[in-house]
Design an enzyme around this catalytic site. Structure first.
Site, mmCIF file in Angstrom:
data_model
loop_
_atom_site.group_PDB
_atom_site.id
_atom_site.type_symbol
_atom_site.label_atom_id
_atom_site.label_comp_id
_atom_site.label_asym_id
_atom_site.label_seq_id
_atom_site.Cartn_x
_atom_site.Cartn_y
_atom_site.Cartn_z
ATOM 1 N N LYS A 35 1.227 -0.950 -0.069
ATOM 2 C CA LYS A 35 0.086 0.186 -0.134
ATOM 3 C C LYS A 35 0.807 1.146 0.238
ATOM 4 O O LYS A 35 0.786 2.190 -0.552
ATOM 5 C CB LYS A 35 -0.760 0.319 1.224
ATOM 6 C CG LYS A 35 -1.589 0.548 1.483
ATOM 7 C CD LYS A 35 -2.520 1.097 2.678
ATOM 8 C CE LYS A 35 -4.674 0.285 2.362
ATOM 9 N NZ LYS A 35 -4.585 0.734 3.797
ATOM 10 N N GLU A 155 -18.316 8.278 4.737
ATOM 11 C CA GLU A 155 -16.982 7.700 3.712
ATOM 12 C C GLU A 155 -18.042 8.598 2.113
ATOM 13 O O GLU A 155 -19.235 8.764 2.817
ATOM 14 C CB GLU A 155 -17.664 6.523 4.051
ATOM 15 C CG GLU A 155 -16.071 5.506 4.442
ATOM 16 C CD GLU A 155 -15.951 3.658 4.342
ATOM 17 O OE1 GLU A 155 -16.175 3.515 3.647
ATOM 18 O OE2 GLU A 155 -15.914 3.637 5.584
ATOM 19 N N ALA A 252 -36.328 6.237 4.707
ATOM 20 C CA ALA A 252 -36.327 4.882 5.154
ATOM 21 C C ALA A 252 -35.343 4.029 4.104
ATOM 22 O O ALA A 252 -35.861 4.167 2.973
ATOM 23 C CB ALA A 252 -37.881 4.213 5.318
ATOM 24 N N CYS A 260 -19.207 1.193 10.348
ATOM 25 C CA CYS A 260 -19.387 1.618 11.383
ATOM 26 C C CYS A 260 -20.286 1.322 12.243
ATOM 27 O O CYS A 260 -20.396 1.317 13.381
ATOM 28 C CB CYS A 260 -18.969 2.806 10.870
ATOM 29 S SG CYS A 260 -17.284 3.976 10.302
ATOM 30 N N LYS A 320 -23.382 2.094 0.924
ATOM 31 C CA LYS A 320 -24.111 3.326 0.262
ATOM 32 C C LYS A 320 -23.709 4.707 -0.886
ATOM 33 O O LYS A 320 -22.490 3.534 -1.260
ATOM 34 C CB LYS A 320 -24.286 4.370 1.386
ATOM 35 C CG LYS A 320 -22.854 4.606 2.164
ATOM 36 C CD LYS A 320 -22.440 6.013 2.761
ATOM 37 C CE LYS A 320 -21.211 6.635 3.254
ATOM 38 N NZ LYS A 320 -21.289 7.860 3.583
HETATM 39 C C1 UGA Z 1 -20.843 7.021 10.000
HETATM 40 C C2 UGA Z 1 -21.154 7.800 10.027
HETATM 41 O O1 UGA Z 1 -22.223 8.686 9.630
HETATM 42 C C3 UGA Z 1 -20.065 9.659 10.271
HETATM 43 O O2 UGA Z 1 -19.753 10.258 10.639
HETATM 44 C C4 UGA Z 1 -18.921 8.487 11.235
HETATM 45 O O3 UGA Z 1 -17.643 9.463 11.253
HETATM 46 C C5 UGA Z 1 -18.888 7.154 10.876
HETATM 47 O O4 UGA Z 1 -19.774 6.574 10.825
HETATM 48 C C6 UGA Z 1 -17.538 6.437 11.105
HETATM 49 O O5 UGA Z 1 -17.670 5.884 12.372
HETATM 50 O O6 UGA Z 1 -16.156 6.745 10.603
HETATM 51 P P1 UGA Z 1 -20.449 5.664 7.166
HETATM 52 O O7 UGA Z 1 -20.131 4.522 7.788
HETATM 53 O O8 UGA Z 1 -19.242 6.388 6.652
HETATM 54 O O9 UGA Z 1 -20.526 7.145 8.437
HETATM 55 O O10 UGA Z 1 -21.846 6.002 6.348
HETATM 56 P P2 UGA Z 1 -23.306 6.851 7.155
HETATM 57 O O11 UGA Z 1 -23.429 8.251 5.623
HETATM 58 O O12 UGA Z 1 -23.501 7.040 8.488
HETATM 59 O O13 UGA Z 1 -24.306 5.987 5.923
HETATM 60 C C7 UGA Z 1 -24.305 4.378 7.439
HETATM 61 C C8 UGA Z 1 -25.129 3.627 6.713
HETATM 62 O O14 UGA Z 1 -26.712 4.134 7.101
HETATM 63 C C9 UGA Z 1 -25.414 3.057 4.798
HETATM 64 O O15 UGA Z 1 -25.629 2.043 4.739
HETATM 65 C C10 UGA Z 1 -26.346 3.989 4.676
HETATM 66 O O16 UGA Z 1 -26.778 3.659 3.414
HETATM 67 C C11 UGA Z 1 -27.803 4.373 5.819
HETATM 68 N N1 UGA Z 1 -28.352 5.334 5.540
HETATM 69 C C12 UGA Z 1 -28.159 6.454 5.796
HETATM 70 C C13 UGA Z 1 -29.891 4.887 5.514
HETATM 71 O O17 UGA Z 1 -30.583 3.805 5.411
HETATM 72 N N2 UGA Z 1 -30.047 5.559 5.918
HETATM 73 C C14 UGA Z 1 -29.721 7.543 5.818
HETATM 74 O O18 UGA Z 1 -31.021 8.299 6.707
HETATM 75 C C15 UGA Z 1 -28.650 7.119 6.024
#
Ligand code: UGA
Length: 429
Positions: A35, A155, A252, A260, A320
Site C-alpha cells: 500500500k 465515507e 427509510a 461503522c 451506500k
Molecule cells: C458513519 C457516520 O455517519 C460518520 O459520522 C462516522 O464518522 C462514521 O460512521 C465512522 O464512524 O467512521 P459512514 O459509515 O461512512 O459514516 O456512512 P453513513 O453515511 O453514516 O451511512 C451508514 C449507513 O446508513 C449506510 O448503509 C446508509 O445507506 C444508511 N443510511 C444513512 C440510511 O439507511 N438512511 C439514512 O437516512 C442515512
C-alpha cells in the site's frame, strides 16, 4: 506542525491529506508495504471523491509523505495520530490489538516529548490503556500525553466532512496537549470542544449509535406507514422540519450497514454492559435493522413467489452511495439472500464491483446500469446512488419479462412509476 498518522485506511489517509492541505507537514505510516508503495507511486487504494487530487497536490508541495516505518513517523513529528482498524470480535466487543501494537511501536521509537492521539473509534477507557502501555514500553523514558480525537467523517463525503467539520472533539487528561491540538485544528474554522478522554471516546460511540437509532426509528415508522397507507417520506419531511429532530438520517430503506454503525452499536452495547448498564434500546435498534432486510426480501418473494430460476437485476453493491466500500453492505447481504432463494443475479455498481467480486463470485457483473435488466424478472435497487435515478426506465421495461421494480432506497416516485406502467414496491410508501 509536524504530524504523523499511523494507519492509512479511510480515516488515516483522508485525515493526513487534509492536515497537509491546511499547511501541516504529514507523514502517513502503514505496515502494508504494498500500500505504501502504491501511495508513493501516486496511486490511491480507495475511492473517495476529491481525495486523489488532494493527495497529488500535497505530495508535490512536499507536505505529505508515505512510509512503512513507524519509527520514521514518530521521530519526525510532534503529534502522532493512531488511525488503525478496530474490528469487531464475534461477541460484539472490539479487537484492540492493532491499537495496542501501535502504542508499543510508538513507545519504542519515542526519543522526546510526543502527543499521541487516538483517532480510531474505540470503547471508553481505551485512552487509559494506551497511556499505560506507552509508559510501560517507552524505552527512552520521555514524557508524553495521550489525547482522544474521534473522527466524524462519512465515507463518500470524507474530504468535505474533514475540511468543514461540524465540530472537533479533543479529549485530554491535562492542559498541556490541548494547545497543540487547537493549533492543528484552527485552520478548519470549526467549534472545538475540549473534554476529558473518557467523554471524548463516549461522544463517538454515542453519536454513531444515535444516528443508527434515527435510521431504525424511521424504518419502524415506514412499516407503520405501509400498514396505514401513509408515505414515510412525507412523514420524515414533516417531522424533520422540527429542528430539534432534523431531516437528515431519516431516509427509510433496507437498513444501515458499513464498517461503522453495525460495529459501533455492538461495541457500545458491549462496553455499556461491561461497565454495568444494559443498553436494551440499542439492541432494539439492531433488531429493527435486521428485520428491515427480512421484510424487504419478503416483499420480493410475495410478489415474485418462487425465486428459483428467476433472474433479478440488482442496482447497487456498495453500503451506500459515493463509495466503493462493500464492508457489511446491506446490498451484498440482499444479494446473498436472493442467491440463497435460488435466484440468479445481474448486478451493477458505479464503483464497488471490483471490491464485491470476492464476496459475490457467482453473479454476472454488468458495466452499464441500463443493461442490468436484460432478461430479468425484476429489478432491485439496493444502494442509494443518485445516478440510479437516471435509469433508462423505458429500456428497462422492454428488457424485463414483467416491469417489476423493488426500490429498497426510495429513489423513484411511486405515482410516477405507476403511471409509467410499473409494478413498483418501495419502503414505507
Ligand atoms: C458513519 C457516520 O455517519 C460518520 O459520522 C462516522 O464518522 C462514521 O460512521 C465512522 O464512524 O467512521 P459512514 O459509515 O461512512 O459514516 O456512512 P453513513 O453515511 O453514516 O451511512 C451508514 C449507513 O446508513 C449506510 O448503509 C446508509 O445507506 C444508511 N443510511 C444513512 C440510511 O439507511 N438512511 C439514512 O437516512 C442515512
Amino acid at each position: 506542525m509536524k504530524l504523523s498518522i499511523i494507519g492509512t485506511g479511510y480515516v488515516g489517509l483522508v485525515t493526513g491529506t487534509c492536515f497537509a492541505e491546511v499547511g501541516h507537514h504529514v507523514i502517513c505510516v502503514d505496515n502494508d508495504a504494498a500500500k505504501v508503495k502504491l501511495l508513493q507511486a501516486g496511486g490511491i487504494p480507495i475511492y473517495e471523491p476529491g481525495l486523489e487530487e488532494l493527495v497529488k497536490k500535497n505530495v508535490a508541495a512536499g507536505r505529505l509523505k508515505f512510509t512503512a516505518s513507524t519509527a520514521e513517523g514518530v521521530q519526525n513529528s510532534d503529534v502522532i495520530f493512531i488511525a488503525v482498524p478496530t474490528p469487531p470480535q464475534p461477541d460484539g466487543a472490539v479487537d484492540l490489538s492493532y491499537i495496542e501494537r501501535v502504542a508499543r511501536d510508538i513507545a519504542a521509537a519515542m526519543t522526546s516529548y510526543k502527543i499521541v492521539v487516538d483517532k480510531s473509534t474505540v470503547p471508553v477507557k481505551t485512552g487509559e490503556k494506551v497511556a499505560e502501555t506507552i509508559k510501560r514500553y517507552c524505552a527512552a523514558k520521555v514524557e508524553f500525553d495521550v489525547v482522544s480525537n474521534p473522527e466524524f467523517l462519512r465515507e463518500g463525503f470524507a474530504v468535505d466532512d474533514l475540511m468543514k467539520p461540524d465540530r472537533v472533539v479533543i479529549g485530554v487528561s491535562s492542559p498541556r496537549p490541548a494547545a497543540a491540538m487547537r493549533e492543528i485544528y484552527t485552520p478548519f474554522n470549526a467549534p472545538i470542544i475540549v473534554t476529558d478522554i473518557n467523554s471524548a471516546e463516549l461522544i463517538k460511540h454515542a453519536a454513531n449509535s444515535f444516528l443508527a437509532l434515527k435510521i431504525s426509528y424511521i424504518n419502524a415508522v415506514a412499516n407503520i406507514c405501509e400498514a396505514a397507507g401513509a408515505n414515510v417520506q412525507e412523514v420524515a419531511h414533516g417531522i424533520g422540519l422540527d429542528d430539534r429532530i432534523g431531516r437528515r438520517f431519516l431516509n427509510a430503506g433496507i437498513g444501515f450497514g458499513g464498517s461503522c454503525f453495525p460495529k459501533d452499536l455492538s461495541a457500545f452495547i458491549k462496553i455499556s454492559e461491561q461497565i454495568g448498564y444494559k443498553f436494551e434500546l440499542l439492541k432494539e435498534v439492531q433488531r429493527i435493522n435486521a428485520d428491515q432486510m427480512d421484510r424487504f426480501v419478503k416483499k420480493i418473494t410475495d410478489t415474485l413467489w418462487v425465486l428459483k430460476d428467476k433472474k433479478i437485476g440488482v442496482l447497487g453493491l456498495a453500503f451506500k452511495q459515493n463509495t466503493d466500500d462493500v464492508r457489511s453492505s446491506p446490498a451484498i447481504d440482499l444479494c446473498h439472500r436472493l442467491l440463497k432463494e435460488g435466484a440468479t443475479l445481474r448486478v451493477h455498481d458505479p464503483k464497488a464491483m471490483d471490491k464485491a467480486k470476492s464476496l459475490l463470485p457467482n453473479v454476472t457483473y454488468v458495466d452499464d446500469m441500463n443493461a442490468v435488466a436484460e432478461g430479468c424478472d425484476a429489478i432491485v435497487v439496493a444502494t442509494e446512488w443518485d445516478e440510479f435515478k437516471q435509469l433508462d426506465l423505458a429500456r428497462a421495461k422492454k428488457a424485463l419479462t414483467h416491469p417489476i421494480i423493488f426500490d429498497g432506497r426510495n429513489l423513484f416516485d411511486p405515482a410516477e412509476m405507476e403511471k409509467l406502467g410499473w409494478i413498483y414496491k418501495s419502503v414505507g410508501r
